[in-house]
Design a protein around this motif. Structure first.
Motif, short mmCIF file in Angstrom:
data_model
loop_
_atom_site.label_atom_id
_atom_site.label_comp_id
_atom_site.label_asym_id
_atom_site.label_seq_id
_atom_site.Cartn_x
_atom_site.Cartn_y
_atom_site.Cartn_z
N LYS A 1 -8.80 3.68 12.32
CA LYS A 1 -9.59 4.12 13.47
C LYS A 1 -9.01 5.39 14.09
CE LYS A 1 -11.64 2.48 17.79
NZ LYS A 1 -11.27 3.70 18.54
N ARG A 2 -7.69 5.49 14.15
CA ARG A 2 -7.08 6.69 14.75
C ARG A 2 -7.50 7.94 13.98
NH1 ARG A 2 -3.08 9.76 13.36
NH2 ARG A 2 -2.41 8.35 11.71
N VAL A 3 -7.48 7.86 12.66
CA VAL A 3 -7.87 9.00 11.83
C VAL A 3 -9.36 9.30 11.99
CG1 VAL A 3 -8.07 9.83 9.46
CG2 VAL A 3 -6.03 8.59 10.17
N LEU A 4 -10.17 8.24 11.97
CA LEU A 4 -11.62 8.45 12.09
C LEU A 4 -11.98 9.06 13.43
CD1 LEU A 4 -12.89 5.12 10.48
CD2 LEU A 4 -13.06 7.42 9.51
N ASP A 5 -11.26 8.69 14.48
CA ASP A 5 -11.55 9.24 15.81
C ASP A 5 -11.29 10.74 15.86
OD1 ASP A 5 -12.40 6.83 16.79
OD2 ASP A 5 -10.51 6.34 17.78
N THR A 6 -10.39 11.25 15.01
CA THR A 6 -10.09 12.68 15.03
C THR A 6 -11.19 13.51 14.39
OG1 THR A 6 -8.89 12.66 12.92
CG2 THR A 6 -7.61 12.19 14.91
N VAL A 7 -12.09 12.87 13.64
CA VAL A 7 -13.15 13.63 12.97
C VAL A 7 -14.53 13.34 13.55
CG1 VAL A 7 -11.90 13.93 10.81
CG2 VAL A 7 -13.30 11.89 11.13
N THR A 8 -14.58 12.80 14.78
CA THR A 8 -15.87 12.67 15.44
C THR A 8 -16.42 14.08 15.67
OG1 THR A 8 -14.76 12.61 17.59
CG2 THR A 8 -15.35 10.50 16.58
N SER B 1 -10.67 19.63 16.47
CA SER B 1 -9.23 19.56 16.22
C SER B 1 -8.92 19.65 14.73
CB SER B 1 -8.66 18.26 16.81
OG SER B 1 -9.27 17.13 16.22
N VAL B 2 -9.75 19.01 13.92
CA VAL B 2 -9.53 19.07 12.47
C VAL B 2 -9.80 20.47 11.94
CG1 VAL B 2 -10.36 18.22 10.24
CG2 VAL B 2 -10.04 16.63 12.12
N ALA B 3 -10.86 21.10 12.42
CA ALA B 3 -11.19 22.46 11.99
C ALA B 3 -10.06 23.42 12.33
CB ALA B 3 -12.49 22.91 12.64
N GLU B 4 -9.50 23.25 13.52
CA GLU B 4 -8.39 24.12 13.92
C GLU B 4 -7.17 23.90 13.04
OE1 GLU B 4 -5.65 25.06 17.90
OE2 GLU B 4 -7.36 23.70 18.01
N ALA B 5 -6.89 22.63 12.71
CA ALA B 5 -5.73 22.33 11.88
C ALA B 5 -5.89 22.88 10.46
CB ALA B 5 -5.51 20.82 11.83
N LEU B 6 -7.13 22.88 9.97
CA LEU B 6 -7.39 23.35 8.60
C LEU B 6 -7.72 24.83 8.52
CD1 LEU B 6 -9.58 20.38 7.27
CD2 LEU B 6 -7.15 20.79 6.86
#
Length: 205
Positions: free
Chosen positions: A85-92, A97-102
């Motif tokens: 769930k923690r991982v899935l919540d980061t890609v809502t 946040s994921v786009a910035e990290a990548l």
């Protein structure tokens, strides 16, 4: 044809008898559960628990909804090969946040669903816009009325918020990958050839 060693059994799990993947030659067995519109979640969780009860059994979910429900009901489980769930919540959506990290650029978007804000956003997106839910659904819209109706549908059917995203014309592609313990194991690129009116992939290569 077998893709794994002879002692391993591959079982197909699905929620519709119409799924063409159930006829794949790599499957040794098929398990068909009730469709999502008929499913009782507590009973579903019990059935899944029975399916993975054996210590040498692993479940690999392939549906967004399935992965989220597994994370909700089972948390971190060593025999469920899926994000928690923690991982899935980061890609809502929108996954800022994921786009910035990548280092990936995102289309322009707006979470303001007030009439005037929606009208202003659509007026400044010459290629149209998308209404997207936090987890599921996407609708191409070209007017405020369409956008607000799609947003109400998303809230009613899936819960959570919705936002507008500018349409970006061009070749659509998707990348599916699998990682374990932070290590990339493999990835597959698909170029989308035909899309449904809702933007779902109908065929690809």
């Amino acid at each position: 044809m077998k893709l794994v060693d002879a002692d391993m059994r591959v079982v197909g799990l699905d929620y519709s008898a119409a799924s063409s993947g159930l006829h794949a030659s790599v499957l040794d067995e098929v398990v068909l559960l009730p469709g999502w519109d008929e499913i009782h979640l507590e009973t579903w969780a019990e059935q899944v628990a029975e399916l993975i009860a054996a210590p040498d059994t692993f479940l690999i979910p392939t549906l967004d909804l399935e992965a989220r429900l597994l994370a909700q009901y089972f948390g971190v489980h060593e025999r469920i090969l899926a994000p928690n769930k923690r991982v899935l919540d980061t890609v809502t959506k929108p996954p800022e946040s994921v786009a910035e990290a990548l280092g990936v650029r995102l289309p322009e978007s707006s979470a303001d669903t007030d009439w005037d804000a929606v009208e202003r956003f659509i007026r400044h997106t010459p290629h149209g816009a998308w209404v997207k839910g936090q987890h599921y659904e996407a609708f191409r819209v070209r007017s405020v009325e369409q956008a607000l109706a799609a947003g109400r549908f998303v809230e009613r059917e899936w819960g959570g918020n919705w936002h507008l995203e500018a349409h970006v014309p061009g070749q659509e592609c998707g990348i599916a990958f699998v990682a374990r313990g932070g290590v990339l194991l493999d990835a597959v690129l698909m170029s989308k050839a035909i899309l449904t009116p809702e933007g779902k992939t109908w065929s690809g290569r």
